[in-house]
Design a protein around this motif. Structure first.
Motif, PDB file in Angstrom:
ATOM      1  N   GLU A 104       0.846  -1.182   0.000  1.00 60.51           N
ATOM      2  CA  GLU A 104       0.000   0.000   0.000  1.00 60.51           C
ATOM      3  C   GLU A 104       0.889   1.243   0.000  1.00 60.51           C
ATOM      4  N   ALA A 105       0.468   2.265  -0.751  1.00 63.64           N
ATOM      5  CA  ALA A 105       1.268   3.477  -0.913  1.00 63.64           C
ATOM      6  C   ALA A 105       0.497   4.691  -0.401  1.00 63.64           C
ATOM      7  N   TYR A 106       1.252   5.724   0.009  1.00 61.93           N
ATOM      8  CA  TYR A 106       0.641   6.867   0.676  1.00 61.93           C
ATOM      9  C   TYR A 106       1.323   8.176   0.276  1.00 61.93           C
ATOM     10  N   THR A 121      -3.531   4.162  -1.236  1.00 58.29           N
ATOM     11  CA  THR A 121      -4.130   3.135  -2.089  1.00 58.29           C
ATOM     12  C   THR A 121      -4.949   2.145  -1.273  1.00 58.29           C
ATOM     13  N   VAL A 122      -5.052   2.354   0.037  1.00 55.17           N
ATOM     14  CA  VAL A 122      -5.844   1.464   0.881  1.00 55.17           C
ATOM     15  C   VAL A 122      -7.316   1.580   0.490  1.00 55.17           C
ATOM     16  N   PRO A 123      -8.004   0.480   0.241  1.00 57.73           N
ATOM     17  CA  PRO A 123      -9.431   0.558  -0.112  1.00 57.73           C
ATOM     18  C   PRO A 123     -10.223   1.319   0.943  1.00 57.73           C
ATOM     19  N   VAL A 124     -11.157   2.149   0.499  1.00 52.13           N
ATOM     20  CA  VAL A 124     -11.920   2.967   1.443  1.00 52.13           C
ATOM     21  C   VAL A 124     -12.747   2.105   2.391  1.00 52.13           C
ATOM     22  N   ASP A 126     -11.617  -0.536   3.898  1.00 55.61           N
ATOM     23  CA  ASP A 126     -10.746  -1.157   4.890  1.00 55.61           C
ATOM     24  C   ASP A 126     -10.496  -0.193   6.038  1.00 55.61           C
ATOM     25  N   ARG A 127     -11.402  -0.187   7.016  1.00 54.23           N
ATOM     26  CA  ARG A 127     -11.272   0.726   8.153  1.00 54.23           C
ATOM     27  C   ARG A 127     -10.343   0.179   9.236  1.00 54.23           C
ATOM     28  N   GLU A 128      -9.873  -1.055   9.062  1.00 55.93           N
ATOM     29  CA  GLU A 128      -9.004  -1.655  10.069  1.00 55.93           C
ATOM     30  C   GLU A 128      -7.529  -1.498   9.739  1.00 55.93           C
ATOM     31  N   HIS A 129      -7.220  -0.974   8.560  1.00 59.91           N
ATOM     32  CA  HIS A 129      -5.818  -0.811   8.177  1.00 59.91           C
ATOM     33  C   HIS A 129      -5.137   0.159   9.152  1.00 59.91           C
ATOM     34  N   PRO A 130      -3.883  -0.127   9.541  1.00 63.89           N
ATOM     35  CA  PRO A 130      -3.243   0.723  10.555  1.00 63.89           C
ATOM     36  C   PRO A 130      -2.853   2.115  10.076  1.00 63.89           C
ATOM     37  N   PHE A 131      -2.835   2.344   8.750  1.00 63.65           N
ATOM     38  CA  PHE A 131      -2.446   3.647   8.221  1.00 63.65           C
ATOM     39  C   PHE A 131      -3.525   4.134   7.258  1.00 63.65           C
ATOM     40  N   LEU A 132      -4.295   5.119   7.706  1.00 63.59           N
ATOM     41  CA  LEU A 132      -5.402   5.639   6.911  1.00 63.59           C
ATOM     42  C   LEU A 132      -5.259   7.146   6.756  1.00 63.59           C
ATOM     43  N   PRO A 133      -5.764   7.720   5.650  1.00 63.65           N
ATOM     44  CA  PRO A 133      -5.687   9.171   5.463  1.00 63.65           C
ATOM     45  C   PRO A 133      -6.305   9.936   6.623  1.00 63.65           C
ATOM     46  N   GLY A 134      -5.698  11.076   6.916  1.00 60.28           N
ATOM     47  CA  GLY A 134      -6.176  11.929   7.996  1.00 60.28           C
ATOM     48  C   GLY A 134      -5.018  12.477   8.807  1.00 60.28           C
ATOM     49  N   PRO A 135      -5.306  13.231   9.864  1.00 62.30           N
ATOM     50  CA  PRO A 135      -4.246  13.788  10.714  1.00 62.30           C
ATOM     51  C   PRO A 135      -3.381  12.693  11.308  1.00 62.30           C
ATOM     52  N   GLU A 136      -2.081  12.938  11.344  1.00 63.12           N
ATOM     53  CA  GLU A 136      -1.138  11.958  11.869  1.00 63.12           C
ATOM     54  C   GLU A 136      -0.640  12.406  13.237  1.00 63.12           C
ATOM     55  N   THR A 137      -0.869  11.583  14.243  1.00 60.04           N
ATOM     56  CA  THR A 137      -0.380  11.889  15.586  1.00 60.04           C
ATOM     57  C   THR A 137       0.731  10.931  16.014  1.00 60.04           C
ATOM     58  N   ARG A 138       1.123  10.023  15.117  1.00 62.52           N
ATOM     59  CA  ARG A 138       2.156   9.030  15.443  1.00 62.52           C
ATOM     60  C   ARG A 138       3.425   9.274  14.631  1.00 62.52           C
ATOM     61  N   ALA A 139       3.687  10.530  14.285  1.00 63.41           N
ATOM     62  CA  ALA A 139       4.772  10.823  13.352  1.00 63.41           C
ATOM     63  C   ALA A 139       6.114  10.266  13.806  1.00 63.41           C
ATOM     64  N   HIS A 140       6.364  10.274  15.107  1.00 62.76           N
ATOM     65  CA  HIS A 140       7.649   9.773  15.610  1.00 62.76           C
ATOM     66  C   HIS A 140       7.802   8.273  15.405  1.00 62.76           C
TER      67      HIS A 140
END
Length: 253
Positions: A104-106, A121-124, A126-140
């Motif tokens: 999967e690409a981002y 490229t994650v299918p919309v 798939d709500r269980e995927h660990p990386f989904l579009p939106g704000p990122e709070t785990r950047a580190h």
């Protein structure tokens, strides 16, 4: 948190309307008005009062099963990407990178102290995927977060980490500021970032910054990345790294 019952007045109505949008956006399918009232902790009449303009403006669409995101959402997303200074052609990288790597690409962006994953490229569905579009709070703990933070001045990076913290997600997560700075020095030296099981124990991600960050509005930076099961990455790390480098350089066909 449930809100006091009663009709919307002033800013509270705005807050509730935005909460409706968030609930509908995060839901797996259409959401009924009664469920929205329950989630917001307000009356059904209040919800209908707010749903009317949201639907009329196209932010929501009414279906037989409830309310879903409306057609205006797509144009808002395009506008958001435009204001980030992201070349529209950059989105073409993702399906090509997906085909080249099987991962999967981002696309992600840093601007004004925030990191957001703007596309994937994650299918919309798939709500269980660990990386989904939106704000990122785990950047580190993510490769795209590391490579973006490596490209900003240290004071801005310190402000970001102070605001979002450095929570431990797995035993591999880097939670110390000095160790993280050393990690980012390595990212700058090698030109890419890797996160092996730091945000999710089963996944590894690899990222590189897209060129041209200095010329986009407000110094925004953009990154392309992939994620895949760690065992697969360890077996193919050279191939994966080369594909991401080609994608970042615009040479992936």
């Amino acid at each position: 948190m449930p809100r006091p019952a009663g009709g919307p007045t002033g800013p509270q109505s705005v807050d509730r309307a935005l909460e409706i949008l968030d609930v509908v956006a995060d839901a797996a399918g259409p959401v009924g008005a009664r469920e929205l009232a329950r989630r917001l902790g307000c009356s059904l009449s209040t919800v209908y009062h707010l749903l009317a303009p949201l639907t009329a403006r196209g932010h929501l669409a009414r279906t037989a099963d409830g309310y879903a995101p409306g057609p205006r959402v797509a144009s808002l997303h395009r506008s958001y990407r435009r204001h980030l200074g992201l070349d529209p052609r950059a989105a073409e990288l993702l399906p090509r990178l997906r085909r080249a790597t099987g991962a999967e690409a981002y696309l992600s962006a840093y601007r004004d102290g925030r990191i957001v994953m703007t596309d994937s490229t994650v299918p919309v569905t798939d709500r269980e995927h660990p990386f989904l579009p939106g704000p990122e709070t785990r950047a580190h703990a993510t490769a795209h977060g590391k490579v973006l933070l490596a490209g900003v001045p240290r004071p801005a990076r310190r402000r970001y980490l102070a605001e979002h913290g450095m929570a431990r997600y797995t035993g591999r997560t880097i939670t110390g500021a000095e160790r993280f700075e050393a990690e980012l020095a390595g990212v700058r030296a090698q030109g890419f970032a890797v996160s092996i099981g730091e945000a999710d124990p089963a996944f590894t991600c690899l990222a590189a910054v897209l060129p041209g960050g200095a010329g986009v509005p407000d110094g925004a930076l953009h990154a392309v990345s992939v994620s895949l099961p760690t065992a697969d990455f360890l077996r193919r790390r050279g191939e994966i790294r080369a594909a991401v480098a080609r994608a970042a350089a615009g040479r992936l066909r």
